[in-house]
Motif scaffolding. Structure first.
Motif, short mmCIF file in Angstrom:
data_model
loop_
_atom_site.label_atom_id
_atom_site.label_comp_id
_atom_site.label_asym_id
_atom_site.label_seq_id
_atom_site.Cartn_x
_atom_site.Cartn_y
_atom_site.Cartn_z
N PHE A 15 0.82 -1.20 0.00
CA PHE A 15 0.00 0.00 0.00
C PHE A 15 0.86 1.26 0.00
CE2 PHE A 15 -2.91 -3.10 1.96
CZ PHE A 15 -4.04 -2.90 1.17
N ASP A 16 0.30 2.33 -0.53
CA ASP A 16 0.97 3.62 -0.56
C ASP A 16 0.75 4.32 0.78
OD1 ASP A 16 2.25 5.92 -1.28
OD2 ASP A 16 0.63 6.68 -2.57
N SER A 17 1.35 3.77 1.82
CA SER A 17 1.19 4.32 3.17
C SER A 17 2.32 3.83 4.05
CB SER A 17 -0.15 3.89 3.78
OG SER A 17 -0.25 4.30 5.13
N ARG A 18 2.77 4.69 4.95
CA ARG A 18 3.81 4.33 5.91
C ARG A 18 3.33 4.60 7.33
NH1 ARG A 18 8.90 3.80 3.22
NH2 ARG A 18 8.72 4.39 1.02
N LEU A 19 2.10 4.22 7.63
CA LEU A 19 1.56 4.39 8.96
C LEU A 19 2.44 3.69 9.99
CD1 LEU A 19 -2.27 3.77 8.50
CD2 LEU A 19 -1.16 5.93 9.02
N ASP A 20 2.50 4.25 11.19
CA ASP A 20 3.22 3.59 12.27
C ASP A 20 2.52 2.29 12.66
OD1 ASP A 20 5.02 5.65 12.38
OD2 ASP A 20 4.00 6.71 14.01
N PHE A 21 3.31 1.29 13.00
CA PHE A 21 2.76 0.05 13.52
C PHE A 21 3.86 -0.69 14.25
CE2 PHE A 21 4.52 -1.09 9.42
CZ PHE A 21 5.05 -2.36 9.60
N ARG A 22 3.48 -1.73 14.98
CA ARG A 22 4.44 -2.57 15.67
C ARG A 22 4.65 -3.87 14.89
NH1 ARG A 22 1.03 -1.47 19.88
NH2 ARG A 22 0.52 -3.67 20.13
N PRO A 23 5.87 -4.40 14.86
CA PRO A 23 6.10 -5.66 14.16
C PRO A 23 5.14 -6.74 14.64
CG PRO A 23 8.18 -4.70 14.89
CD PRO A 23 7.10 -3.88 15.51
N GLY A 24 4.51 -7.44 13.70
CA GLY A 24 3.59 -8.51 14.04
C GLY A 24 2.12 -8.11 14.04
#
Length: 350
Positions: A27-36
């Motif tokens: 996707f054209d997005s770099r939202l913050d997230f946690r691995p997993g």
């Protein structure tokens, strides 16, 4: 970039064929997230308007959000994604959710994956190897060599990190199905590590049984599982879902308390305290009414996105399709399904 509130509409940058039965959607997005963690996707449907499905992220934070979807027999969403999704298409998604994530990227981890369960494991392993100091041991089970997702990437990672990554492929076509005894013997040298397992239910049952045999406490055993979501967490049917929850509450039993309840919930390092939790309102609904952005995805007790740990008091869950008995013994509850049964409830989302 910080996560945004509510459903998002994201553009598809690429669809990468991983195996005959699996593809990765970038996707054209770099939202913050946690691995997993995972994304909840709204897949278009001629019959119902949409179906909501949860798919794990295989990317690492800072990269474009990428989920990997394996085709399942008679699975509408997985087949639609594999057959019809193209670059330039747009899909609605909910922001990343889930608790299948290591507390530290510097910890040594023992990972187990079966089939498409490798997706969150890839995110965890890459994050540890590229941004932490932990060592990784992975057992990856598949039917045959053609079924191995990310085969080339695992080989490259092992070559880049020979002292920190050990990958063992278990192929049913060669070794047969693994037994609990075999899995226990494999895990025994690493019984002091945090363990993560994701895959088909029978595989996860064998692995968790092997880890219990080795004495790993529940706090060091983590598993991820999904079920198909029956409702619409994207807004269209939320009122109907909430009404059903209220009907279930009335039909199954009356709350044990009738006066407003004192609740304290820790979220992202901040404690939110209120003295007016209505015993007929779920914890998620109450927090949302106070402007607290508590985590959720399905609102139906069918995923773990809203899970919290109960520290004091007790709640009654209207529905639970995801937590195991051991999770409940460890104090884990689902915020979207929890009604208070004591005058005070304290918990944490951390």
């Amino acid at each position: 970039m910080a996560a945004e509130e509510g459903p998002l509409e994201l553009s598809v940058l690429d669809v990468i064929r991983e195996t005959e039965d699996a593809c990765s959607v970038v996707f054209d997005s770099r939202l913050d997230f946690r691995p997993g963690q995972f994304l909840t996707l709204a897949v278009p449907s001629d019959r119902t308007g949409l179906v909501a499905r949860c798919y794990s992220l295989c990317s690492v934070p800072g990269e474009p959000l990428t989920v990997t979807v394996k085709r399942t027999a008679h699975g509408y969403a997985s087949n639609w994604i594999n057959d019809r999704l193209r670059p330039g298409d747009r899909l609605r998604v909910l922001e990343p959710s889930g608790i299948f994530s290591p507390a530290s990227l510097d910890a040594d981890l023992l990972l187990f994956a079966g089939g498409s369960g490798i997706t969150p494991v890839m995110s965890i392993a890459r994050s540890v190897l590229e941004r932490g100091t932990g060592r990784i041991v992975l057992l990856y089970a598949n039917r045959d060599e053609r079924s191995v997702i990310f085969a080339g990437r695992w080989a490259a990672l092992a070559a880049e990190h020979p002292d920190r990554l050990q990958v063992v492929h278990w192929l049913e076509s060669v070794q047969g199905l693994p037994t609990q005894e075999q899995l226990r013997a494999f895990a025994a040298p690493y019984a002091d590590r945090e363990a993560f397992v994701c895959g088909p239910a029978p595989f996860m049952t064998l692995v968790t049984g092997a880890l219990r045999d080795l004495g790993l406490p529940r706090s060091r055993r983590h598993q991820e599982k999904f079920v198909s979501l029956g409702g619409n967490p994207f807004g269209g049917d939320v009122a109907e879902i909430e009404e059903t929850a209220e009907e279930l509450a009335e039909a199954e039993s009356e709350p044990s308390v009738v006066a407003p309840v004192h609740v304290e919930m820790e979220l992202d390092g901040t404690t939110h305290a209120f003295d007016d939790w209505d015993p007929g309102t779920t914890l998620l609904e109450h927090l949302e009414s106070k402007g607290v952005r508590a985590p959720y995805s399905c609102r139906e007790g069918e995923c773990s996105a809203c899970a919290f740990r109960l520290l004091e008091g007790e709640v009654k869950m209207l529905k639970n399709d995801v937590l195991e008995p051991e999770d409940l013994e460890d104090g884990i509850r689902l915020g979207c399904q929890s009604l208070p049964v004591t005058d005070t409830v304290r918990g944490t989302y951390s």
